[in-house]
Motif scaffolding. Sequence first.
Motif, mmCIF file in Angstrom:
data_model
loop_
_atom_site.group_PDB
_atom_site.id
_atom_site.type_symbol
_atom_site.label_atom_id
_atom_site.label_comp_id
_atom_site.label_asym_id
_atom_site.label_seq_id
_atom_site.Cartn_x
_atom_site.Cartn_y
_atom_site.Cartn_z
ATOM 1 N N TRP A 135 -8.380 2.427 -7.433
ATOM 2 C CA TRP A 135 -8.390 3.151 -6.158
ATOM 3 C C TRP A 135 -9.756 3.777 -5.885
ATOM 4 O O TRP A 135 -10.208 3.817 -4.740
ATOM 5 C CB TRP A 135 -7.271 4.191 -6.096
ATOM 6 C CG TRP A 135 -7.477 5.465 -6.862
ATOM 7 C CD1 TRP A 135 -6.965 5.783 -8.082
ATOM 8 C CD2 TRP A 135 -8.240 6.603 -6.426
ATOM 9 N NE1 TRP A 135 -7.373 7.050 -8.448
ATOM 10 C CE2 TRP A 135 -8.145 7.575 -7.449
ATOM 11 C CE3 TRP A 135 -8.992 6.899 -5.291
ATOM 12 C CZ2 TRP A 135 -8.787 8.819 -7.376
ATOM 13 C CZ3 TRP A 135 -9.635 8.138 -5.204
ATOM 14 C CH2 TRP A 135 -9.515 9.074 -6.246
ATOM 15 N N SER A 164 2.088 -2.400 -7.758
ATOM 16 C CA SER A 164 2.592 -2.422 -6.384
ATOM 17 C C SER A 164 2.813 -1.002 -5.872
ATOM 18 O O SER A 164 2.862 -0.031 -6.632
ATOM 19 C CB SER A 164 3.911 -3.195 -6.321
ATOM 20 O OG SER A 164 4.926 -2.496 -7.034
ATOM 21 N N GLN A 165 2.962 -0.890 -4.564
ATOM 22 C CA GLN A 165 3.133 0.422 -3.944
ATOM 23 C C GLN A 165 4.336 1.173 -4.512
ATOM 24 O O GLN A 165 4.287 2.393 -4.696
ATOM 25 C CB GLN A 165 3.286 0.269 -2.429
ATOM 26 C CG GLN A 165 3.399 1.598 -1.689
ATOM 27 C CD GLN A 165 3.420 1.422 -0.188
ATOM 28 O OE1 GLN A 165 3.834 0.387 0.318
ATOM 29 N NE2 GLN A 165 2.977 2.432 0.546
ATOM 30 N N GLN A 166 5.377 0.462 -4.810
ATOM 31 C CA GLN A 166 6.607 1.089 -5.311
ATOM 32 C C GLN A 166 6.367 1.907 -6.577
ATOM 33 O O GLN A 166 7.067 2.887 -6.850
ATOM 34 C CB GLN A 166 7.661 0.013 -5.575
ATOM 35 C CG GLN A 166 8.986 0.552 -6.090
ATOM 36 C CD GLN A 166 9.985 -0.561 -6.377
ATOM 37 O OE1 GLN A 166 9.712 -1.737 -6.116
ATOM 38 N NE2 GLN A 166 11.125 -0.205 -6.926
ATOM 39 N N ASP A 188 -0.589 3.245 4.844
ATOM 40 C CA ASP A 188 -0.499 2.620 3.529
ATOM 41 C C ASP A 188 -0.088 3.601 2.441
ATOM 42 O O ASP A 188 -0.176 3.288 1.246
ATOM 43 C CB ASP A 188 -1.845 1.968 3.185
ATOM 44 C CG ASP A 188 -2.217 0.908 4.206
ATOM 45 O OD1 ASP A 188 -1.378 0.040 4.478
ATOM 46 O OD2 ASP A 188 -3.342 0.977 4.760
ATOM 47 N N ASP A 200 -0.483 1.723 -1.302
ATOM 48 C CA ASP A 200 -0.450 0.263 -1.233
ATOM 49 C C ASP A 200 -1.872 -0.286 -1.365
ATOM 50 O O ASP A 200 -2.590 -0.468 -0.381
ATOM 51 C CB ASP A 200 0.168 -0.176 0.097
ATOM 52 C CG ASP A 200 0.464 -1.667 0.152
ATOM 53 O OD1 ASP A 200 -0.112 -2.422 -0.657
ATOM 54 O OD2 ASP A 200 1.277 -2.076 1.003
ATOM 55 N N TYR A 202 -2.819 -3.243 -2.214
ATOM 56 C CA TYR A 202 -2.923 -4.575 -1.624
ATOM 57 C C TYR A 202 -3.249 -4.505 -0.131
ATOM 58 O O TYR A 202 -4.136 -5.200 0.357
ATOM 59 C CB TYR A 202 -1.613 -5.344 -1.800
ATOM 60 C CG TYR A 202 -1.353 -5.887 -3.188
ATOM 61 C CD1 TYR A 202 -2.336 -6.573 -3.886
ATOM 62 C CD2 TYR A 202 -0.102 -5.741 -3.786
ATOM 63 C CE1 TYR A 202 -2.086 -7.100 -5.138
ATOM 64 C CE2 TYR A 202 0.151 -6.266 -5.044
ATOM 65 C CZ TYR A 202 -0.832 -6.944 -5.719
ATOM 66 O OH TYR A 202 -0.580 -7.470 -6.963
ATOM 67 N N ASN A 203 -2.518 -3.687 0.591
ATOM 68 C CA ASN A 203 -2.712 -3.652 2.039
ATOM 69 C C ASN A 203 -4.034 -2.995 2.419
ATOM 70 O O ASN A 203 -4.693 -3.415 3.376
ATOM 71 C CB ASN A 203 -1.550 -2.940 2.730
ATOM 72 C CG ASN A 203 -1.294 -3.488 4.116
ATOM 73 O OD1 ASN A 203 -1.348 -4.701 4.339
ATOM 74 N ND2 ASN A 203 -1.044 -2.613 5.079
ATOM 75 N N THR A 221 1.174 -10.270 -4.129
ATOM 76 C CA THR A 221 2.634 -10.230 -4.038
ATOM 77 C C THR A 221 3.311 -9.828 -5.344
ATOM 78 O O THR A 221 4.534 -9.736 -5.382
ATOM 79 C CB THR A 221 3.179 -11.610 -3.624
ATOM 80 O OG1 THR A 221 2.815 -12.577 -4.623
ATOM 81 C CG2 THR A 221 2.627 -12.032 -2.274
ATOM 82 N N CYS A 223 3.522 -7.444 -9.204
ATOM 83 C CA CYS A 223 3.381 -6.071 -9.684
ATOM 84 C C CYS A 223 3.201 -6.053 -11.188
ATOM 85 O O CYS A 223 4.087 -6.479 -11.930
ATOM 86 C CB CYS A 223 4.590 -5.237 -9.296
ATOM 87 S SG CYS A 223 4.489 -3.516 -9.886
#
Length: 260
Positions: A135, A164-166, A188, A200, A202-203, A221, A223
């Motif tokens: 990040w 992943s975001q989750q 995001d 997120d 990725y986004n 796609t 994680c």
Amino acid sequence: MSDTNLWLTAEGLPSNVYAGQTLSIINASMDQVQPYLQFNLALHVGDDAAQVQQNRHHLLSALAPLGATTLHWLSQTHSIIAHRIDANITPQLLEGDGLVTSEHGAVLMMMTADCLPIVLSNADGTEVACLHAGWRGLANGIIEATVKKMKSQPTHAWMGAAISQQHFEVGAEVKATFVQENADFENDFLAQADGKFLADLYNIARKKLNALGVDNVSGGTQCTYAEVDKFYSYRRQSITGRMATFIFIPTKDATLNLSL
């Protein structure tokens, strides 16, 4: 087992470049050496150095039939430093988080275990890049710095597996860092009851790539945290190995046989 089971093959790139991301486990029936499993490629995580070097040699041997000749590593520091690999290769280990080359056979390597690895190519596959975006690097501009190091416009990108975001919870200060750069990044981050946010990567990276003219973006796609049977994850297990994401332009006499 085929050597291509050592890695996931990237998709959506020009047909004359090759890229992928190594996996943490080669064969589940083999003895496991926790926490590094069977294919750690990092020398800085406490694993046996001789075993790591053997793994690196094995990877190069597996990639050689596809047109690879040398693996190029960095001492990664969550920076925005990118280097160009050319015919005059320095023997010392450089520090940074981005690599660029137009040399045939030179494999650009980035290690991750939750951070986002990205490979880039220009339209005709004559120049490629590989970068490591945690990040901090993503916020500070490692994508932009790597693209700036390229001599041609990148048009294609593939994002390897990252957290992943989750599963990627960050503090409000991380969100603020991104939103100060671009208000569109507000979307995001998902607010949590404890005042933290799910980010997120990725986004955010996809938006940054698109803003730089990289319109063909694939991957993003999977994680690392959730897919225990494929990937190392620092957040899941702080003492762990590292995967390597790679890209190269095959040597001119190589036949790019993806069935190997």
